[in-house]
Design an enzyme around this catalytic site. Structure first.
Site, short mmCIF file in Angstrom:
data_model
loop_
_atom_site.label_atom_id
_atom_site.label_comp_id
_atom_site.label_asym_id
_atom_site.label_seq_id
_atom_site.Cartn_x
_atom_site.Cartn_y
_atom_site.Cartn_z
N ARG A 142 -73.29 37.01 -34.69
CA ARG A 142 -72.61 37.86 -35.66
C ARG A 142 -71.12 37.52 -35.62
O ARG A 142 -70.58 37.13 -34.58
CB ARG A 142 -72.82 39.33 -35.33
N LYS A 167 -73.97 44.41 -30.52
CA LYS A 167 -74.49 45.57 -31.24
C LYS A 167 -75.48 46.34 -30.37
O LYS A 167 -76.30 45.75 -29.67
CB LYS A 167 -75.19 45.08 -32.52
N HIS A 242 -71.73 36.34 -42.73
CA HIS A 242 -72.95 36.79 -42.06
C HIS A 242 -74.17 35.98 -42.51
O HIS A 242 -75.17 35.90 -41.79
CB HIS A 242 -73.19 38.28 -42.34
N ARG A 245 -75.57 33.34 -40.23
CA ARG A 245 -76.55 33.84 -39.26
C ARG A 245 -77.94 33.84 -39.89
O ARG A 245 -78.92 33.41 -39.27
CB ARG A 245 -76.14 35.25 -38.82
N HIS A 276 -81.50 40.95 -31.66
CA HIS A 276 -82.14 42.05 -32.39
C HIS A 276 -82.73 43.04 -31.40
O HIS A 276 -83.24 42.66 -30.34
CB HIS A 276 -83.24 41.53 -33.31
N TYR A 285 -86.91 38.37 -42.10
CA TYR A 285 -86.64 37.05 -42.66
C TYR A 285 -87.87 36.42 -43.31
O TYR A 285 -87.75 35.58 -44.19
CB TYR A 285 -86.10 36.11 -41.58
#
Length: 308
Positions: A142, A167, A242, A245, A276, A285
């Protein structure tokens, strides 16, 4: 310092203690309080929240919805301290809850961004943007994670980057290709020659030796995108940092499909690599990119015996 700014400090401290980063939230909420000061009000109302959240001209519904969600969270905290504070209802500026369609960069697109970065004002700015774009493209990090890297987070001997306090408070190690290690070492040499007295402990720095700011990086990236001639493919599919990514994740999955890999077994590995919280976030995705849908359809036809 106003009462609202003191309350904001307490609110952010509380959220940070729960593992949230909130870099963007903090900036937006500081702007919201400045707006309230300009309006000569010292409390939050639904009307003031809507008026501020709607300020950006030509902003996407998703961005307006995000601004509103940030204010709503702060207002809910304030209401525990002052029942007179109004918490905007969830339906206002919801943004329809739709995620942006990933803008998948081609090798030609990335090369064009690198070429335009060569035209930046100083060699250090060029090298910094080259490194930012390169890391986003080859690691899937990120943008905030790249900016937050310290010098000590780069292990050249082990060929690793350590992402700390990412995150949701998660940390992870990212293995680097030898070419990426070489590029980072070259960047450090140029950085140290240009800024012998660094102001920050950051790996990537500005022209004055300070840590990069997300806003400034975003502005420079947008300039490179315009100069490179990269245009939106739809209102919800525009080239953003972003999306590098997203491009990394989609390319990884495409390679696995084309190598006849076991996607179900390998997807949790990609999920961990990307940081994640759950593989479910990575499964997104599989239906977000037409290229992946095509590969999945080929495999389905092959296993079901359907002729193409």
């Amino acid at each position: 310092m106003t009462t609202l700014r003191l309350a904001l400090d307490d609110y952010l401290d509380l959220r940070h203690s729960l593992g949230f980063s909130l870099r963007r939230d903090a900036k937006l909420l500081a702007q919201f309080i400045s707006y309230l000061d300009e309006q000569h009000t010292d409390t939050v109302t639904t009307a003031s929240a809507v008026a501020w959240a709607s300020l950006p001209a030509d902003a996407s519904p998703g961005w307006l919805g995000f601004r509103m969600r940030v204010v709503r969270g702060f207002a809910a905290y304030l209401q525990t301290l002052d029942p007179a504070v109004e918490v905007p209802p969830p339906g206002l500026l919801s943004g329809n809850g739709r995620r942006a369609v990933p803008y998948l960069y081609s090798d030609t697109d990335i090369a064009a961004l690198f070429a335009e970065a060569e035209q930046l004002r100083t060699p250090l700015r060029t090298a910094t943007m080259h490194t930012v774009i390169g890391l986003l493209a080859v690691t899937g990090m990120r943008i905030g994670e790249v900016i937050d890297l310290d010098d000590t987070d780069f292990d050249a001997t082990g060929g690793l980057l350590v992402v700390r306090h990412a995150k949701f408070g998660k940390s992870r190690q990212i293995p680097l290709h030898p070419s990426a290690v070489t590029a980072l070492l070259a960047y450090q040499r140029l950085r140290d020659q240009t800024c012998p007295r660094l102001v920050a402990s950051a790996l990537l720095v500005s022209a004055t030796g300070t840590r990069l700011l997300s806003y400034n990086v975003g502005q420079t990236f947008a300039k490179l995108v315009r100069r490179a001639g990269l245009t939106a493919r739809s209102p919800s599919c525009r080239p953003r940092p972003h999306d590098l990514r997203h491009t990394f994740a989609v390319r990884t999955l495409l390679d696995w499909y084309r190598d006849d890999g076991d996607i179900a077994a390998q997807l949790p590995l990609l999920s961990t690599y990307l940081g994640h919280v759950s593989p479910a976030n990575t499964y997104w995705y599989l239906h977000a990119a037409p290229e992946l849908l095509a590969e999945a359809a080929k495999r389905l036809d092959a296993t079901s015996g359907v002729p193409r």
